[in-house]
Motif scaffolding. Structure first.
Motif, PDB file in Angstrom:
ATOM      1  N   ARG A 159      -1.614  -9.305   1.055  1.00 37.19           N
ATOM      2  CA  ARG A 159      -2.066  -8.472   2.159  1.00 37.19           C
ATOM      3  C   ARG A 159      -3.210  -7.590   1.690  1.00 37.19           C
ATOM      4  NH1 ARG A 159       2.628  -5.310   5.053  1.00 37.19           N
ATOM      5  NH2 ARG A 159       0.805  -4.782   6.321  1.00 37.19           N
ATOM      6  N   ARG A 271       8.847  -0.100   0.623  1.00 32.02           N
ATOM      7  CA  ARG A 271       8.232  -0.756   1.778  1.00 32.02           C
ATOM      8  C   ARG A 271       6.965  -0.027   2.209  1.00 32.02           C
ATOM      9  NH1 ARG A 271      13.767  -1.576   3.303  1.00 32.02           N
ATOM     10  NH2 ARG A 271      13.764   0.369   4.510  1.00 32.02           N
ATOM     11  N   MET A 272       6.980   1.283   2.136  1.00 29.17           N
ATOM     12  CA  MET A 272       5.803   2.054   2.512  1.00 29.17           C
ATOM     13  C   MET A 272       4.664   1.822   1.517  1.00 29.17           C
ATOM     14  SD  MET A 272       5.387   6.163   3.055  1.00 29.17           S
ATOM     15  CE  MET A 272       5.331   6.472   1.294  1.00 29.17           C
ATOM     16  N   ASP A 274       4.170  -0.862  -0.257  1.00 28.45           N
ATOM     17  CA  ASP A 274       3.637  -2.210  -0.016  1.00 28.45           C
ATOM     18  C   ASP A 274       2.638  -2.214   1.134  1.00 28.45           C
ATOM     19  OD1 ASP A 274       5.143  -3.257  -2.058  1.00 28.45           O
ATOM     20  OD2 ASP A 274       6.813  -3.863  -0.752  1.00 28.45           O
ATOM     21  N   GLN A 275       2.843  -1.349   2.122  1.00 32.67           N
ATOM     22  CA  GLN A 275       1.950  -1.301   3.274  1.00 32.67           C
ATOM     23  C   GLN A 275       0.628  -0.605   2.949  1.00 32.67           C
ATOM     24  OE1 GLN A 275       4.183   0.551   6.412  1.00 32.67           O
ATOM     25  NE2 GLN A 275       5.526  -1.229   6.737  1.00 32.67           N
ATOM     26  N   VAL A 276       0.695   0.464   2.159  1.00 27.33           N
ATOM     27  CA  VAL A 276      -0.517   1.258   1.916  1.00 27.33           C
ATOM     28  C   VAL A 276      -1.244   0.872   0.629  1.00 27.33           C
ATOM     29  CG1 VAL A 276       0.455   3.202   3.185  1.00 27.33           C
ATOM     30  CG2 VAL A 276       0.730   3.098   0.695  1.00 27.33           C
ATOM     31  N   GLU A 277      -0.602   0.084  -0.248  1.00 29.68           N
ATOM     32  CA  GLU A 277      -1.226  -0.245  -1.537  1.00 29.68           C
ATOM     33  C   GLU A 277      -2.566  -0.962  -1.386  1.00 29.68           C
ATOM     34  OE1 GLU A 277       0.054  -1.999  -5.917  1.00 29.68           O
ATOM     35  OE2 GLU A 277       1.355  -2.311  -4.181  1.00 29.68           O
TER      36      GLU A 277
END
Length: 282
Positions: A159, A271-272, A274-277
């Motif tokens: 992603r 999880r957060m 993983d979204q912002v990395e």
């Protein structure tokens, strides 16, 4: 003086005609547009230097050569057959990895010219090409074989953050207010960021802001080293440290309730991250 006045008038007329005919007239020339461009140039030279001919005759000829292509362009927008007749069709040169020699001969294209066109597309081996077509504009479109196409994050299942337009907020030491406002930023923000970098506005050759509010500057003085932005990497490192702390707390506590709470919080934080990395690693 008379020639200078006629030449200036012809230049203004040609500029106006080119603007009306559109950018296509100077970028991707078809056969019809090529002939039109040459003729308009010849007519402009004629009315500029031929003092014996009446000036209105030249203007009339330019008007005809402007109106006919303009009307034809309007018709080609609605008629596929007329478009193909005037602009031509593309010619396939390579199909399923095989060079079509007959099509090369029909377009009077030599092997050397084909290889040269491929090199302009950064292709140096014909065996890497699945499909290639000579477009009506004269440009060569190339499709590489699947195994030779560049690897993308999508192929790896990664992603990545969405890309958006970068705004040039400083050019030649001057603040561009319109791009700055479009980015939702102010002059005060810009001055603050420049102070953090330790540079003055007058020394900035170009300054750009990406979609995430990061400022990049290139200075007139190339000897000065601009410090790298550390806000986002530092934030990512802090988030990962918090996740590690929560995992450590869950392992060290003897209370089942606390252990479950710490594990749940660690999973939510993971999880957060993983979204912002993808954004914080830009």
């Amino acid at each position: 003086m008379h020639i200078a006045l006629r030449s200036f008038t012809a230049l203004v007329i040609l500029f106006a005609i080119t603007r009306i005919l559109g950018k296509k007239q100077i970028s991707q020339l078809t056969f019809f547009e090529y002939i039109t461009g040459i003729t308009l140039g010849e007519l402009a030279g004629f009315i500029s230097t031929d003092l014996e001919a009446h000036y209105l005759y030249g203007l009339t000829a330019i008007a005809v050569w402007f109106l006919v292509p303009f009307v034809v362009e309007l018709f080609t927008l609605k008629s596929l057959r007329l478009r193909e007749w005037l602009e031509g069709r593309g010619t396939v040169f390579i199909q399923e990895g095989k060079v079509l020699e007959d099509n090369l001969k029909r377009e009077r294209f030599t092997v050397n010219e084909l290889l040269e066109q491929l090199r302009t597309k950064s292709v140096f081996n014909v065996a890497d090409v699945e499909f290639a077509m000579l477009e009506a504009s004269g440009d060569l479109s190339v499709l590489l074989k699947s195994e030779n196409q560049p690897l993308t994050p999508k192929h790896l299942g990664m992603r990545v953050a969405p890309d958006r337009e970068t705004k040039a907020v400083v050019i030649d030491g001057n603040i561009m207010d319109e791009p700055l406002a479009a980015a939702g930023l102010s002059r005060e923000w810009l001055h603050t960021e420049l102070e953090k970098l330790g540079v003055t506005l007058e020394n900035v050759f170009i300054g750009q802001v990406n979609a995430y509010g990061q400022l990049y500057v290139d200075l007139y003085d190339d000897k000065l080293q601009v410090p790298q932005q550390t806000d986002m990497p530092l934030l990512l490192a802090t988030l990962k440290k918090c996740e590690a702390d929560l995992t450590l707390f869950s392992l060290s506590t003897a209370s089942p309730e606390a252990k479950a709470m710490y594990e749940q919080d660690a999973q939510q934080l993971r999880r957060m991250i993983d979204q912002v990395e993808p954004i914080l690693k830009r």
